[in-house]
Design a protein around this motif. Structure first.
Motif, mmCIF file in Angstrom:
data_model
loop_
_atom_site.group_PDB
_atom_site.id
_atom_site.type_symbol
_atom_site.label_atom_id
_atom_site.label_comp_id
_atom_site.label_asym_id
_atom_site.label_seq_id
_atom_site.Cartn_x
_atom_site.Cartn_y
_atom_site.Cartn_z
ATOM 1 N N MET A 32 0.833 -1.201 0.000
ATOM 2 C CA MET A 32 0.000 0.000 0.000
ATOM 3 C C MET A 32 0.872 1.257 0.000
ATOM 4 O O MET A 32 1.747 1.417 0.847
ATOM 5 C CB MET A 32 -0.912 0.017 1.220
ATOM 6 C CG MET A 32 -1.947 -1.102 1.268
ATOM 7 S SD MET A 32 -3.188 -1.050 -0.038
ATOM 8 C CE MET A 32 -2.551 -2.304 -1.177
ATOM 9 N N GLY A 33 0.631 2.130 -0.959
ATOM 10 C CA GLY A 33 1.379 3.375 -1.040
ATOM 11 C C GLY A 33 0.712 4.485 -0.244
ATOM 12 O O GLY A 33 -0.211 4.254 0.532
ATOM 13 N N GLN A 34 1.181 5.703 -0.459
ATOM 14 C CA GLN A 34 0.694 6.837 0.322
ATOM 15 C C GLN A 34 -0.758 7.173 0.029
ATOM 16 O O GLN A 34 -1.398 7.878 0.811
ATOM 17 C CB GLN A 34 1.571 8.053 0.044
ATOM 18 C CG GLN A 34 2.986 7.899 0.566
ATOM 19 C CD GLN A 34 3.860 9.093 0.218
ATOM 20 O OE1 GLN A 34 3.539 9.843 -0.693
ATOM 21 N NE2 GLN A 34 4.948 9.259 0.953
ATOM 22 N N GLU A 35 -1.291 6.688 -1.083
ATOM 23 C CA GLU A 35 -2.674 7.012 -1.444
ATOM 24 C C GLU A 35 -3.695 6.282 -0.592
ATOM 25 O O GLU A 35 -4.877 6.626 -0.606
ATOM 26 C CB GLU A 35 -2.934 6.664 -2.918
ATOM 27 C CG GLU A 35 -2.249 7.586 -3.910
ATOM 28 C CD GLU A 35 -2.645 7.223 -5.334
ATOM 29 O OE1 GLU A 35 -3.215 8.079 -6.024
ATOM 30 O OE2 GLU A 35 -2.401 6.071 -5.733
ATOM 31 N N ILE A 36 -3.260 5.249 0.110
ATOM 32 C CA ILE A 36 -4.198 4.401 0.858
ATOM 33 C C ILE A 36 -3.849 4.408 2.347
ATOM 34 O O ILE A 36 -2.707 4.163 2.731
ATOM 35 C CB ILE A 36 -4.191 2.959 0.315
ATOM 36 C CG1 ILE A 36 -4.735 2.941 -1.112
ATOM 37 C CG2 ILE A 36 -4.999 2.026 1.211
ATOM 38 C CD1 ILE A 36 -4.740 1.583 -1.766
#
Length: 859
Positions: free
Chosen positions: A576-580
């Motif tokens: 999971m990246g920064q968007e989630i």
């Protein structure tokens, strides 16, 4: 040591510790004369080999069974043939247990060379870097991991068998041949299944076995390790939490009643006090000094009475127990050189984690039921709903919700679902008062489609005696279908901006939990679309939560197999990246996931640490490879749309439901006494509708067919589309650089590795289902070919040789069960003899057990 050498070392250990020992103990097991037919164990290897040969030649199950008896036991009649098949089943399902036990007993050895993703790995990585250690500690102040046990029927060892397995694992660790021999004999004589369906309370008791014997020790050990490394003892947030659904989850389960919820809450309380009391007995043997007698006696009285003589209306005693332990600790430090303070701290940590409730009992109900309850109660508390309320626009409906308070008690003559809902809402307050606020503080709204579904539920609480300023409940929407996921962010914005809900969230620390259901979304839209829809929904929901400064937690409803959101779950969280939002990891664990990943303290600690590390690592070491740019998002979206179109075409095929009903045990799953839940949401005798079919029954039916359609169908078509458009290099780049996409593809390969179309290959010549089978098989072959090309491998799961080998052995063990099941189903479709129908039904049902249990690698 290079990764190749590490892998080779792990394979060598696996061969020695698992495969060789299984062959040894299985040969012993097959010589034990358990049953009526003395030569069953001797004959089984010949039957297994015959099934393998017949499957390789793509013979029909009927031909395989008939030729076996003709060759090996030619002088017995049909009745005795069926009797032999039942005896084979009894041996095979116990072979699965033996293999499970051997794998679990070897776990520490087979995983020692690969501890990637554990807390130990994390600690080794940071070493003496105080800056990184401080960064992790800061991250932990707003992090939590919650595992929620659910009662879905995908694994069904009763507690009596689990106890034997536990003892067998310990005996296998030391190769104690005498104990192993006795335990195998006990296993052979112990029944594996229930003659009647369990009640919700029975299901709770089965899962509480894992709470008591595994999670109690595993979570405490992990907490101690965290405290030792990062000094987290004084944190305000609770890092490790447990949730519990049996007895609380009434979504579509007519057997869950208010009494079930009350009984389970009491059981959870009593069992945790028994765990505490066992620990206290050790503590009492060590704390033998003057000055502590009063506190120790008071604590013993509390623990004993609540463990063995529970009151009808108990109290929340967590703070009192901690206070007594603290007073003992202070005396030890002041007068006894701090002797045995570590034992005091250990029990205190456990009481902080589990309180008087052990695990939070979640309540879940469908929004359609809650709407009916709203209509029922409104006029009875003096609230007049506008005419045509259900047809109002969402904004007008929300305006009509007044949030008035009342103290309505539901009369006994109300409809059962209405009475259960209202009585349960009142019971929640009682559970909180007796076991603590965390004992029961989450209400999940299934099939949540609009903000009014949540606001109306709040009204039900206020009309049932709850107060606006004293409402310690987390109202959690569950978005499941592809369409519901599309509008999820819009629904949440309506709630975040609603004056009453905004105030309620503020009282709850501005924390919102949203549940996303993988199982139903896969059934609804196929594997690729389900995963992509949930990913997109998470991105949109995260952006919306950040816009309104909400601390968001995603609660993932995942089943065991990849088709229901399982597989290498921790890899999803690590990608999971920064968007989630990924500060809080919450997921369901169920069925074979419980036994495979959390069946022993060793495996539980390992998997808990992997999930924990995934959440921490994704925040500390974010990189562009896990952040999908617009180009890659557009590429996945194109593939998801193509996959969705093919999957929906399959669902709408006129033979789709009939194929499942006639060729899989779908219609008979209700006779498999492993769950109190019906196989479909509608209890009517009307023809089966796909929308009424539970996701778990849907996925189970395909797995019994050894086709696992929900785990791959449409993926090949999607890959072929972008390849034809000249974008294959982009897909390869995506696989190599995106942790999310790679995990999704690898899990798809895991699902496909459990498929074997040779077993049903005879259907290609079937007048009715031949073309339908060919359509399924062609997509399997296309998907397999393109996935191997994409991953640069020659066989499925080549990158995971140990898991691949384990799966292959399990598939080989249960192949005879699959053949027997398909044989019995074919016989059912060709007989009208009532006695034979009954026998074949039982034969099918019995084969389901072993096939499902052997599927623990799906987790």
């Amino acid at each position: 040591m290079s990764s190749a050498n590490t892998l080779s070392q792990r394979e060598s250990v696996f061969n020695q510790e698992v495969i060789t020992r299984f062959e040894l103990y299985n040969s012993l097991f097959l010589t034990l004369p358990f049953y009526q037919v003395k030569d069953t164990g001797n004959l089984l290897p010949f039957f297994s080999a015959h099934c393998e040969k017949g499957t390789a030649n793509q013979e029909s199950p009927s031909d395989i069974i008939k030729s076996f008896f003709k060759k090996y036991v030619p002088d017995i009649d049909q009745k005795e043939q069926l009797n032999r098949l039942f005896r084979f089943i009894q041996y095979i399902e116990r072979q699965v247990v033996l293999f499970d036990a051997i794998e679990d007993s070897s776990f520490s050895k087979t995983t020692k060379a690969d501890e990637s993703g554990t807390l130990q790995t994390l600690l080794q990585q940071i070493g003496d870097d105080d800056q990184q250690r401080d960064a992790i500690k800061e991250k932990l102040k707003n992090f939590s991991l919650r595992l929620v046990l659910t009662a879905h029927p995908t694994q069904f060892y009763p507690s009596r068998v689990l106890s034997i397995m536990t003892d067998l694992i310990e005996a296998l660790k030391t190769n104690d041949i005498n104990s192993i021999n006795l335990l195998l004999q006990q296993l052979g004589k112990t029944p594996f299944f229930n003659k009647t369906s369990p009640t919700p309370v029975d299901e709770a008791v089965s899962l509480i076995w894992f709470l008591e014997n595994v999670f109690y020790h595993a979570l405490a050990a992990t907490q101690s390790k965290l405290n030792e490394a990062f000094d987290v003892d004084g944190f305000a947030n609770q890092l490790l939490e447990l949730g519990f659904w049996p007895g609380g989850d009434r979504d579509g389960n007519p057997n869950v009643k208010t009494d079930s919820t009350k009984t389970v809450a009491s059981l959870l309380r009593q069992i945790i006090f028994r765990c505490y009391y066992r620990d206290f007995r050790l503590l009492k043997r060590r704390i033998t000094f003057r000055g502590v007698e009063g506190a120790m006696q008071s604590l013993e009285n509390i623990l004993y009475e609540n463990a063995f003589n529970p009151k009808e209306s108990p109290e929340d005693l967590q703070s009192q127990m901690l206070s007594l332990l603290q007073s003992v600790k202070e005396m030890l430090i002041a007068d006894n050189y701090g002797l045995f303070v570590d034992i005091i701290d250990d029990l205190a940590h456990k009481i902080k984690i589990f309180g008087c409730y052990f695990a939070t009992l979640d309540i879940r109900q469908d929004s359609r039921v809650l709407r009916d309850v709203n209509h029922y109660i409104a006029p009875r508390v003096g609230v007049t709903l506008p005419e045509g309320y259900d047809d109002l626009s969402e904004s007008d409906k929300i305006k009509a919700i007044a949030f008035s308070e009342a103290d309505f008690h539901c009369p006994d003559d109300a409809e059962p679902l209405i009475k259960d809902t209202l009585n349960t809402i009142r019971l929640v307050k009682q559970i909180q008062q007796q076991n603590g606020f965390k004992a029961c503080q989450r209400f999940i709204i299934s099939n949540c489609q609009q903000a009014s579904d949540i606001l109306q539920l709040i009204n039900l609480f206020l009309w049932s005696g709850w107060k606006q300023d004293a409402l310690p409940i987390d109202f959690m929407p569950l978005f499941e279908t592809v369409n519901d996921l599309k509008v999820a962010a819009e629904v949440m914005e309506t709630l975040y901006t609603h004056p009453f809900y905004k105030k309620h969230l503020a009282n709850r620390g501005n924390k919102q939990t949203i549940m996303l259901g993988f199982s139903d979304s896969t059934k609804d839209g196929g594997y690729l679309m389900a995963n992509w829809s949930i990913y997109k929904a998470k991105v949109e929901l995260t952006a919306m939560a950040r816009k309104y400064d909400i601390d968001l937690a995603f609660f993932d409803g995942r089943g065991g197999p990849p088709a229901r959101g399982g597989g290498k779950t921790h890899r999803f969280y690590a990608s999971m990246g920064q968007e989630i939002a990924n500060n809080h990891i919450q997921l369901t664990i169920q069925g074979q996931t419980v036994s495979s990943q959390y069946g022993s303290v060793d495996t539980a600690r390992f998997n808990i640490e992997q999930l924990f590390n995934a959440g921490i690592a994704s925040a500390l070491h974010q990189s562009n490879k896990d952040l999908l740019d617009d180009k890659h998002k557009e590429l996945i979206s194109i593939m998801a749309d193509e996959s969705y179109a093919l999957f929906m075409g399959l669902r709408k095929h006129p033979l789709f439901t009939e194929y499942l009903e006639k060729l899989s045990p779908l219609k008979l799953l209700s006779g498999v006494n492993i769950s109190s839940r019906p196989t479909k949401r509608s209890n009517s005798d009307a023809p089966l509708k796909l929308e009424d079919l539970r996701a778990i029954s849907f996925v189970t039916a395909w797995s019994q067919l050894k086709q696992n359609i929900p785990g791959f169908y449409g993926v090949g078509a999607a890959l072929q589309k972008v390849k034809a458009e000249g974008r294959w290099d982009e897909v390869v780049e995506l696989y190599q650089k995106s942790g999310f996409f790679k995990t999704m593809i690898d899990n798809c390969m895991m699902s496909m590795s459990k498929s074997d179309f040779r077993i049903t290959a005879h259907l290609k010549d079937d007048a009715k289902f031949g073309q339908f089978w060919e359509m399924l098989h062609n997509e399997f072959e296309q998907t397999k070919s393109l996935l191997l090309e994409l991953s640069g491998t020659e066989v499925l799961m080549q990158a995971y040789p140990l898991e691949k080998r384990s799966i292959a052995i399990r598939e080989r063990i249960i192949l005879p069960l699959v053949i027997v099941q398909h044989y019995a189903l074919e016989c059912l479709n060709n007989t009208t003899d009532e006695e034979l129908i009954s026998t074949y039904n039982k034969l099918v049902i019995r084969t389901v057990y072993g096939i499902v249990n052997a599927g623990r690698n799906l987790a």
